[in-house]
Write a protein that holds these residues in place. Structure first.
Motif, PDB file in Angstrom:
ATOM      1  N   ALA A 249       0.801  -1.219   0.000  1.00  0.00           N
ATOM      2  CA  ALA A 249       0.000   0.000   0.000  1.00  0.00           C
ATOM      3  C   ALA A 249       0.843   1.283   0.000  1.00  0.00           C
ATOM      4  CB  ALA A 249      -0.959  -0.012   1.191  1.00  0.00           C
ATOM      5  N   PRO A 250       1.938   1.376   0.779  1.00  0.00           N
ATOM      6  CA  PRO A 250       2.741   2.609   0.729  1.00  0.00           C
ATOM      7  C   PRO A 250       3.300   2.878  -0.672  1.00  0.00           C
ATOM      8  CG  PRO A 250       3.300   1.316   2.671  1.00  0.00           C
ATOM      9  CD  PRO A 250       2.436   0.442   1.812  1.00  0.00           C
ATOM     10  N   HIS A 251       3.740   1.824  -1.334  1.00  0.00           N
ATOM     11  CA  HIS A 251       4.306   1.933  -2.685  1.00  0.00           C
ATOM     12  C   HIS A 251       3.264   2.492  -3.657  1.00  0.00           C
ATOM     13  CE1 HIS A 251       6.787   0.604  -6.130  1.00  0.00           C
ATOM     14  NE2 HIS A 251       5.661   0.174  -6.665  1.00  0.00           N
ATOM     15  N   HIS A 252       2.053   1.944  -3.603  1.00  0.00           N
ATOM     16  CA  HIS A 252       1.052   2.360  -4.587  1.00  0.00           C
ATOM     17  C   HIS A 252       0.398   3.681  -4.206  1.00  0.00           C
ATOM     18  CE1 HIS A 252      -1.306   1.570  -8.127  1.00  0.00           C
ATOM     19  NE2 HIS A 252      -2.408   1.914  -7.468  1.00  0.00           N
ATOM     20  N   GLN A 253       0.288   3.965  -2.913  1.00  0.00           N
ATOM     21  CA  GLN A 253      -0.289   5.251  -2.538  1.00  0.00           C
ATOM     22  C   GLN A 253       0.614   6.394  -2.968  1.00  0.00           C
ATOM     23  OE1 GLN A 253      -3.123   5.310   0.194  1.00  0.00           O
ATOM     24  NE2 GLN A 253      -2.635   7.189   1.271  1.00  0.00           N
ATOM     25  N   ALA A 254       1.928   6.165  -2.987  1.00  0.00           N
ATOM     26  CA  ALA A 254       2.846   7.183  -3.499  1.00  0.00           C
ATOM     27  C   ALA A 254       2.576   7.449  -4.974  1.00  0.00           C
ATOM     28  CB  ALA A 254       4.293   6.733  -3.300  1.00  0.00           C
ATOM     29  N   HIS A 255       2.193   6.422  -5.708  1.00  0.00           N
ATOM     30  CA  HIS A 255       1.848   6.620  -7.115  1.00  0.00           C
ATOM     31  C   HIS A 255       0.614   7.509  -7.245  1.00  0.00           C
ATOM     32  CE1 HIS A 255       0.945   5.864 -11.321  1.00  0.00           C
ATOM     33  NE2 HIS A 255      -0.290   5.537 -10.953  1.00  0.00           N
ATOM     34  N   HIS A 256      -0.386   7.291  -6.418  1.00  0.00           N
ATOM     35  CA  HIS A 256      -1.599   8.100  -6.496  1.00  0.00           C
ATOM     36  C   HIS A 256      -1.343   9.546  -6.066  1.00  0.00           C
ATOM     37  CE1 HIS A 256      -5.124   5.511  -7.488  1.00  0.00           C
ATOM     38  NE2 HIS A 256      -4.251   4.555  -7.212  1.00  0.00           N
ATOM     39  N   GLY A 257      -0.333   9.753  -5.245  1.00  0.00           N
ATOM     40  CA  GLY A 257      -0.031  11.112  -4.814  1.00  0.00           C
ATOM     41  C   GLY A 257       0.912  11.849  -5.747  1.00  0.00           C
ATOM     42  N   LEU A 258       1.856  11.102  -6.374  1.00  0.00           N
ATOM     43  CA  LEU A 258       2.894  11.734  -7.183  1.00  0.00           C
ATOM     44  C   LEU A 258       2.753  11.466  -8.680  1.00  0.00           C
ATOM     45  CD1 LEU A 258       5.929  10.868  -4.857  1.00  0.00           C
ATOM     46  CD2 LEU A 258       4.665  13.019  -4.971  1.00  0.00           C
ATOM     47  N   TYR A 259       1.954  10.484  -9.055  1.00  0.00           N
ATOM     48  CA  TYR A 259       1.604  10.152 -10.441  1.00  0.00           C
ATOM     49  C   TYR A 259       2.756   9.559 -11.267  1.00  0.00           C
ATOM     50  CZ  TYR A 259      -2.669  12.755  -9.562  1.00  0.00           C
ATOM     51  OH  TYR A 259      -3.844  13.199  -9.028  1.00  0.00           O
ATOM     52  N   GLY A 260       3.953  10.111 -11.175  1.00  0.00           N
ATOM     53  CA  GLY A 260       5.027   9.704 -12.085  1.00  0.00           C
ATOM     54  C   GLY A 260       5.948   8.640 -11.537  1.00  0.00           C
ATOM     55  N   VAL A 261       5.561   7.960 -10.449  1.00  0.00           N
ATOM     56  CA  VAL A 261       6.436   6.948  -9.843  1.00  0.00           C
ATOM     57  C   VAL A 261       5.623   5.696  -9.540  1.00  0.00           C
ATOM     58  CG1 VAL A 261       7.947   8.709  -8.837  1.00  0.00           C
ATOM     59  CG2 VAL A 261       6.028   7.808  -7.493  1.00  0.00           C
ATOM     60  N   ASN A 262       6.347   4.604  -9.288  1.00  0.00           N
ATOM     61  CA  ASN A 262       5.756   3.349  -8.786  1.00  0.00           C
ATOM     62  C   ASN A 262       4.593   2.859  -9.657  1.00  0.00           C
ATOM     63  OD1 ASN A 262       7.615   3.850  -6.793  1.00  0.00           O
ATOM     64  ND2 ASN A 262       6.134   4.130  -5.155  1.00  0.00           N
ATOM     65  N   PHE A 263       4.921   2.490 -10.895  1.00  0.00           N
ATOM     66  CA  PHE A 263       3.892   2.063 -11.840  1.00  0.00           C
ATOM     67  C   PHE A 263       3.550   0.578 -11.719  1.00  0.00           C
ATOM     68  CE2 PHE A 263       5.697   5.830 -13.887  1.00  0.00           C
ATOM     69  CZ  PHE A 263       4.539   6.539 -14.169  1.00  0.00           C
ATOM     70  N   ALA A 264       4.481  -0.231 -11.248  1.00  0.00           N
ATOM     71  CA  ALA A 264       4.210  -1.661 -11.127  1.00  0.00           C
ATOM     72  C   ALA A 264       3.187  -1.902 -10.028  1.00  0.00           C
ATOM     73  CB  ALA A 264       5.494  -2.433 -10.838  1.00  0.00           C
ATOM     74  N   PRO A 265       2.282  -2.850 -10.210  1.00  0.00           N
ATOM     75  CA  PRO A 265       1.231  -3.041  -9.212  1.00  0.00           C
ATOM     76  C   PRO A 265       1.694  -3.706  -7.926  1.00  0.00           C
ATOM     77  CG  PRO A 265       1.013  -4.664 -10.957  1.00  0.00           C
ATOM     78  CD  PRO A 265       2.104  -3.723 -11.377  1.00  0.00           C
ATOM     79  N   TYR A 266       2.616  -4.661  -8.034  1.00  0.00           N
ATOM     80  CA  TYR A 266       2.937  -5.478  -6.866  1.00  0.00           C
ATOM     81  C   TYR A 266       4.426  -5.474  -6.526  1.00  0.00           C
ATOM     82  CZ  TYR A 266      -1.656  -7.091  -8.321  1.00  0.00           C
ATOM     83  OH  TYR A 266      -2.949  -7.128  -8.729  1.00  0.00           O
ATOM     84  N   PHE A 267       5.243  -5.873  -7.476  1.00  0.00           N
ATOM     85  CA  PHE A 267       6.680  -5.987  -7.214  1.00  0.00           C
ATOM     86  C   PHE A 267       7.384  -4.658  -7.529  1.00  0.00           C
ATOM     87  CE2 PHE A 267       5.072 -10.179  -8.558  1.00  0.00           C
ATOM     88  CZ  PHE A 267       5.301 -10.882  -7.387  1.00  0.00           C
ATOM     89  N   THR A 268       8.599  -4.505  -7.036  1.00  0.00           N
ATOM     90  CA  THR A 268       9.307  -3.234  -7.185  1.00  0.00           C
ATOM     91  C   THR A 268      10.413  -3.275  -8.232  1.00  0.00           C
ATOM     92  OG1 THR A 268      10.805  -3.865  -5.373  1.00  0.00           O
ATOM     93  CG2 THR A 268       8.834  -2.597  -4.784  1.00  0.00           C
ATOM     94  N   HIS A 269      10.731  -4.469  -8.784  1.00  0.00           N
ATOM     95  CA  HIS A 269      11.926  -4.557  -9.633  1.00  0.00           C
ATOM     96  C   HIS A 269      11.796  -3.776 -10.932  1.00  0.00           C
ATOM     97  CE1 HIS A 269       9.406  -8.111 -10.617  1.00  0.00           C
ATOM     98  NE2 HIS A 269       9.796  -7.896 -11.863  1.00  0.00           N
ATOM     99  N   TRP A 270      10.584  -3.723 -11.530  1.00  0.00           N
ATOM    100  CA  TRP A 270      10.442  -2.999 -12.793  1.00  0.00           C
ATOM    101  C   TRP A 270      10.622  -1.500 -12.599  1.00  0.00           C
ATOM    102  CZ3 TRP A 270      11.256  -5.579 -16.885  1.00  0.00           C
ATOM    103  CH2 TRP A 270      10.818  -6.901 -17.010  1.00  0.00           C
ATOM    104  N   ASP A 271      10.085  -0.952 -11.528  1.00  0.00           N
ATOM    105  CA  ASP A 271      10.269   0.476 -11.266  1.00  0.00           C
ATOM    106  C   ASP A 271      11.731   0.794 -10.975  1.00  0.00           C
ATOM    107  OD1 ASP A 271       7.667   1.891 -11.404  1.00  0.00           O
ATOM    108  OD2 ASP A 271       7.068   0.395  -9.932  1.00  0.00           O
TER     109      ASP A 271
END
Length: 283
Positions: A249-271
């Protein structure tokens, strides 16, 4: 010892199945019982199942977080777990009901009919169910492979929806109405986006040639991870705290707040690989 050539042909044909049953673990036998019960009801052959299953699991898995949002108004400990604790109260019951209404409408009008049509166009032989259940090892590896493939496909599609203005405006913008999302809002998106993500999930399992039971479990985990990503809580028992390669949730909520980061839904390796990762964990 009996010579293999002296054994009757029909007995030789039965030997692989006999050996497989002898080598089966208790978990494998349990999976076979579950699979036999599923096959007996013939529910997996329904053309409406993929969309109905996606909606039902999403709503049911969101229910515990509705209870948390309700408790947050009276229990300080729950408010402390909220990621947006200082930005206002948790979503109200009215917000949940409005979101549920939008989901039901989009599924009824577009997602269910479209997936049923696509299912009817497929090869009927591909929908025939095997008699044997997968082994426990096969089920686990197939579910993990599906999650990894879906994560990659989602990352590419999600990134495209943000980088191509037309896609963002006409497909994805509706999902970003809440900067602080809640569990049910994981599917609060346009019908085009809902359908595209369901098709990506179905394609992930089909491309990998998964057993139907593995596919069912994958969709269940997929729904749970999506709900947890949008729940708005950084819970002590969250999967992302146990498995460090999950964003949570912290990873994806940052996406909703900043838009341009954390695009992967679950894992972090692609970002991390594409330079769009933003760390959010304070501890």
């Amino acid at each position: 010892m009996l010579n293999q050539q002296c054994v009757r042909p029909e007995l030789r044909a039965e030997q692989p199945e006999m050996n497989a049953s002898i080598a089966a673990t208790p978990s494998d036998l349990l999976l076979q019982d579950v699979w036999d019960a599923v096959r007996a009801r013939d529910v997996l052959q329904s053309r409406h199942l993929p969309a109905a299953y996606a909606l039902l699991t999403h709503v049911l898995l969101s229910a515990p977080f509705f209870a948390l949002d309700s408790l947050a108004a009276v229990w300080p400990r729950v408010r402390w777990w909220r990621l947006a604790a200082g930005s206002g109260p948790p979503p109200s019951a009215a917000q949940w009901l409005r979101c549920l209404g939008r989901l039901l409408l989009r599924y009824a009008v577009a997602v269910v009919p479209a997936t049923a049509l696509l299912q009817s166009l497929g090869d009927p032989e591909l929908r025939e169910l095997p008699e044997l259940a997968p082994s426990c090892w096969r089920l686990c590896t197939e579910v993990a492979a599906c999650l990894l493939l879906f994560d990659a496909l989602f990352f590419a599609w999600h990134l495209a929806m943000h980088r191509v203005p037309w896609l963002y405006v006409h497909v994805h913008r509706q999902h970003h109405q809440q900067q602080a999302p809640f569990a049910l809002a994981a599917q609060d998106a346009s019908w085009v986006e809902l359908l595209s993500l369901l098709l990506l999930a179905l394609a992930s399992a089909r491309l990998l040639g998964c057993h139907p039971l593995s596919e069912v479990v994958f969709h269940l985990f997929n729904s749970w991870l999506a709900v947890e990503d949008h729940c708005g809580y950084d819970l002590p028992w969250a999967l992302s705290r146990v498995l460090p390669f999950l964003g949570g949730a912290p990873h994806h909520q940052a996406h909703h707040g900043l838009y341009g980061v954390n695009f992967a839904p679950y894992f972090t390796h692609w970002d991390k690989l594409f330079g769009t990762y933003r760390s959010t964990r304070k501890d």
